[in-house]
Design a protein around this motif. Sequence first.
Motif, short mmCIF file in Angstrom:
data_model
loop_
_atom_site.label_atom_id
_atom_site.label_comp_id
_atom_site.label_asym_id
_atom_site.label_seq_id
_atom_site.Cartn_x
_atom_site.Cartn_y
_atom_site.Cartn_z
N LEU A 182 0.81 -1.25 0.18
CA LEU A 182 0.04 -0.14 -0.06
C LEU A 182 0.96 1.08 0.01
CD1 LEU A 182 -2.71 -1.13 2.46
CD2 LEU A 182 -2.53 -1.11 0.17
N LEU A 183 1.85 1.28 0.82
CA LEU A 183 2.80 2.46 1.18
C LEU A 183 3.55 2.65 -0.39
CD1 LEU A 183 4.80 3.54 3.94
CD2 LEU A 183 5.98 3.13 1.73
N GLU A 184 3.96 1.37 -0.90
CA GLU A 184 4.82 1.63 -2.12
C GLU A 184 3.85 2.07 -3.20
OE1 GLU A 184 7.88 2.15 -2.13
OE2 GLU A 184 8.64 1.53 -0.03
N ALA A 186 1.53 3.80 -3.33
CA ALA A 186 1.10 5.29 -3.25
C ALA A 186 2.39 6.18 -3.72
CB ALA A 186 0.80 5.38 -1.89
N GLY A 187 3.36 5.35 -3.85
CA GLY A 187 4.42 6.32 -4.39
C GLY A 187 5.11 6.16 -5.79
N PHE A 303 1.92 10.66 -9.21
CA PHE A 303 2.03 10.27 -7.83
C PHE A 303 1.02 11.11 -7.20
CE2 PHE A 303 3.78 12.27 -4.10
CZ PHE A 303 4.00 11.14 -3.23
N GLU A 304 0.99 12.57 -7.51
CA GLU A 304 0.04 13.20 -6.83
C GLU A 304 -1.45 12.92 -7.03
OE1 GLU A 304 1.45 15.20 -4.51
OE2 GLU A 304 -0.66 15.94 -3.66
N TYR A 307 -2.26 9.94 -4.96
CA TYR A 307 -2.49 10.24 -3.54
C TYR A 307 -3.68 11.01 -3.24
CZ TYR A 307 -1.24 11.91 1.08
OH TYR A 307 -1.47 12.14 2.45
#
Lengths: 318, 281
Positions: A182-184, A186-187, A303-304, A307
């Motif tokens: 999930l974290l990666e 997102a990036g 990316f943005e 997010y």
Amino acid sequence: MAIQPLEFEVPIYELEKKLEELKGISELVDKDIENKIYKLEERIQKVKSNIYRNLSPSQKVLVARHPNRPYTLDYIGAIFEDFVELHGDRLYMDDPAIVAGIGKFDGEPCMIVGHQKGRNTKENIYRNFGMPNPEGYRKALRLFKMAEKFNRPIFTFVDTPGAYPGIGAEERGQAEAIARNLLEMAGLKVPMITVITGEGGSGGALAIAMGNKVLMLEHSIYAVISPEGCASILWKDASYSKRAAEALKLTAQDLKSLNIIDEIIKEPVGGAHRDHETTFSNVKKALKKYFNELKQYSSDELFEMRYQKFRSMGVFSE
Amino acid sequence: MGLRTFLLDKIQKVTEIKKREIQKDVWVKCDKCGEVSYKDDIQKNYNTCPSCNYHFKVSAIEKINMILDPGTFVEIDANLKSLDPLGFKDSKRYVDRIRDTVKKTGINDAFISGYGTIYKKPVHIGAFEFSFLGGSMGSVVGEKITRLIESAISNRHHVITISCSGGARMQESILSLMQMAKTSAALKKLSNEGLAHISILTDPTTGGVTASFAMLGDVHIAEPGALVGFAGPRVIEQTIRQKLPEGFQTSEFLLQHGMVDMVLHRREWKDTIYKLLEFFG
Ligand SMILES: [Zn+2]
């Protein structure tokens, strides 16, 4: 493989049987029969579309789990060219419940990752019924990062009852593997498009489903828990799963109205399991549309946008 | 029996009952080792058993106060409240469940967040309140965690989360699931800013909370004996059709399997976190 009719599909099957019989007779030559066949075919179409237009949530659950629905490798074979499967998480093992590899979409190199179920008992044991262990998610992550390194888009296909709840999975950090993805995801600085093709089973689905665009097939489902699991916890009785299916708002139509997904991909009348070719062509069309749209954004914008997409999810008062 | 003996007997019985009631107030029996200790001693010992170190369940705010300098906690986002976007109803309507739980607990949802100091070092901190629907994460909890992280970023603070949760809140279905994505994405931004997340795992932490931000700390601290895992033990037993081994999914099990950095008695949380903050700078 012969298709087992679902309970609500029985009228369709009965009409189709009649049609077969009629077609058998028609060889004896009868002008009237041709007309009858035409009318019967029309009727079947009508009955099918009526049944499938009005599926209840719990009926959709059955369709989403249908053993003849196309699976990830079927989509890969039909939509992508030059597929090369890549294996393993480089840490412990290869998990056959998730397949991944490079291919070309519309001539452009890309990464493809998806859950994989089996068509029969033997295959299902090998694929663990499409329920990944941590290694499946870590393989996915390794290849997401590889796609990013070479600036290639990612396509993911989601179809799982959920992440596997087993002893080994806990020992090797099932929770950590999902969380890390999930974290990666997102990036990620490359375009990612996710298609929920069958069952979107909670965190086990989400762990490869944070696309810039998330699409769902018309009769697929996506929820925080299976209707059976929800029923046994909230109603203390798994037989309440029909009511849980309704309460969970798990259909593609529900998720579209909640703004969780971007688009519903139409299935052929009678469901994806009855007509793979039309399904592939509809999925391909939708992927092409969003792929072309995402191509115009820079990596920072991608990316943005991703997010903000997930940042804005949630309903509360203040 | 004469009247006199009858009265004496009665008086004695009443005093005994009274004595026992007072004792119940003063003495606490440990859930684990059965040892009876002074309530005062237990409280002074961070609500742990003086003889076996069993960690009694404590509220979110008590956990926060065990870490921060006394009186420095400032709560933020306390006014966020759950709605019922799906119109969810099981044996009870979700709106009613929320209303009753707010009344019972005196807080608006299952996560308390804010900032304060640890030996004068400022930090952002948040903790789960298990008595609020099993500490489940729905839209409000996810939003509060995300805002806590965003506020930490704009203040250049590190973040401490103290988890205690059964996982995602079923009554918000897909919206709950998306809180896993949202909170994890916020931690990606925190990490990009060079700021730290310290995740403290307390009893119990499972499901969607473990499978998102709680397993995404730079450092993981687990409370002794806590149940921490992805799937609940019952679900695993039903799936594999066998009994789980002793100590499965405990903090100590997680330490052995490399999932947490340390298993730490509550009394050591503050000093250890201070050392970590010094390292993070
Ligand atoms: Zn004890």
